[in-house]
Design an enzyme around this catalytic site. Sequence first.
Site, PDB file in Angstrom:
ATOM      1  N   ASN A  52      14.502  21.629 -14.385  1.00 16.82           N
ATOM      2  CA  ASN A  52      14.145  20.329 -13.828  1.00 16.82           C
ATOM      3  C   ASN A  52      13.861  19.314 -14.939  1.00 16.82           C
ATOM      4  O   ASN A  52      13.908  19.637 -16.124  1.00 16.82           O
ATOM      5  CB  ASN A  52      12.939  20.491 -12.889  1.00 16.82           C
ATOM      6  CG  ASN A  52      12.970  19.513 -11.731  1.00 16.82           C
ATOM      7  OD1 ASN A  52      13.338  18.350 -11.909  1.00 16.82           O
ATOM      8  ND2 ASN A  52      12.576  19.967 -10.557  1.00 16.82           N
ATOM      9  N   HIS A  89       3.792  26.742 -36.905  1.00 16.02           N
ATOM     10  CA  HIS A  89       3.362  26.702 -38.303  1.00 16.02           C
ATOM     11  C   HIS A  89       2.290  27.760 -38.508  1.00 16.02           C
ATOM     12  O   HIS A  89       1.692  28.264 -37.558  1.00 16.02           O
ATOM     13  CB  HIS A  89       2.823  25.320 -38.670  1.00 16.02           C
ATOM     14  CG  HIS A  89       3.863  24.252 -38.658  1.00 16.02           C
ATOM     15  ND1 HIS A  89       4.705  24.018 -39.723  1.00 16.02           N
ATOM     16  CD2 HIS A  89       4.230  23.371 -37.689  1.00 16.02           C
ATOM     17  CE1 HIS A  89       5.523  23.034 -39.431  1.00 16.02           C
ATOM     18  NE2 HIS A  89       5.265  22.623 -38.196  1.00 16.02           N
ATOM     19  N   GLY A 121       5.827  23.663 -12.798  1.00 18.42           N
ATOM     20  CA  GLY A 121       5.808  22.426 -13.560  1.00 18.42           C
ATOM     21  C   GLY A 121       4.768  22.417 -14.667  1.00 18.42           C
ATOM     22  O   GLY A 121       3.668  22.942 -14.521  1.00 18.42           O
ATOM     23  N   ARG A 142      -3.092  34.625 -17.312  1.00 16.22           N
ATOM     24  CA  ARG A 142      -3.464  36.001 -16.977  1.00 16.22           C
ATOM     25  C   ARG A 142      -2.825  36.362 -15.643  1.00 16.22           C
ATOM     26  O   ARG A 142      -2.398  35.479 -14.879  1.00 16.22           O
ATOM     27  CB  ARG A 142      -4.988  36.144 -16.888  1.00 16.22           C
ATOM     28  CG  ARG A 142      -5.630  35.233 -15.854  1.00 16.22           C
ATOM     29  CD  ARG A 142      -7.146  35.324 -15.891  1.00 16.22           C
ATOM     30  NE  ARG A 142      -7.766  34.418 -14.941  1.00 16.22           N
ATOM     31  CZ  ARG A 142      -7.974  34.695 -13.660  1.00 16.22           C
ATOM     32  NH1 ARG A 142      -7.570  35.865 -13.173  1.00 16.22           N
ATOM     33  NH2 ARG A 142      -8.535  33.820 -12.856  1.00 16.22           N
ATOM     34  N   LYS A 156      -1.678  38.132  -9.616  1.00 20.62           N
ATOM     35  CA  LYS A 156      -1.217  38.913  -8.474  1.00 20.62           C
ATOM     36  C   LYS A 156      -0.063  39.799  -8.898  1.00 20.62           C
ATOM     37  O   LYS A 156       0.780  39.381  -9.687  1.00 20.62           O
ATOM     38  CB  LYS A 156      -0.775  37.978  -7.338  1.00 20.62           C
ATOM     39  CG  LYS A 156      -0.355  38.656  -6.054  1.00 20.62           C
ATOM     40  CD  LYS A 156       0.034  37.619  -4.998  1.00 20.62           C
ATOM     41  CE  LYS A 156       0.411  38.263  -3.685  1.00 20.62           C
ATOM     42  NZ  LYS A 156       0.778  37.250  -2.657  1.00 20.62           N
TER      43      LYS A 156
END
Length: 221
Positions: free
Chosen positions: A111, A141, A171, A209, A212
């Site tokens: 997108n 870096h 998004g 993390r 589910k």
Amino acid sequence: MSQDEEIAQKALTERQKMERCLPYDGVFDEELMEGRLRARKYMKAYNDYPPATFQPGVGLSQFFGPDERLQNLAELFGLPLERIRRDIFIEPPFYCDYGTQIEFKGSCYINYGATILDAAKVTIGTRAAFGPGVHIYSASHSVNVIERRDLTSGIARSHPVTIGDDVWVGGHVTIIGPCNIGNGVTVAAGAVVKGDVPDNVVVGGNPARILKHLEPPPPLE
């Protein structure tokens, strides 16, 4: 590092060092500079191409095409035009460093506003889909201040990123190398992902993390 390894590393070009995830001159090396300028030419031509006027019955090709426009992506990624037309759907604007370090395993949808810093290899799996504003950083870096302080060296680092098949990236997700996202993963919008993500999970947050675990999908026939 042994003396032999040091000699072998010095014999490499800066591009070879970058591709092998060794410290490299990411600022002043002329071969890499040429590669980034090359990519900018094709990105600008693709991003600035005037939108088509809707024509009934033409289908989706009018949305991303015509071939004259798609040829810019073919050149950017080093892929046949037919492959771009069939498999790779990218909403403008799209940005990357080189393009040649991005590997598309199959079809994908990206997108608006994606940025892929492809110093190291960035692999995108089949049927992967990105929401708007996704950023992937394989360029980095050192945390060593002395290395960063020497601005005349231009030293940069690179770390690979792999995104598996059937992955949905929400998004404004940021993916930072080294990162390996498994198959069937959903990444919640706004997440910051680094490291290994197993198959068939939902991840979110900063740092991301597991939220589910998902049942594996049935195999494709």
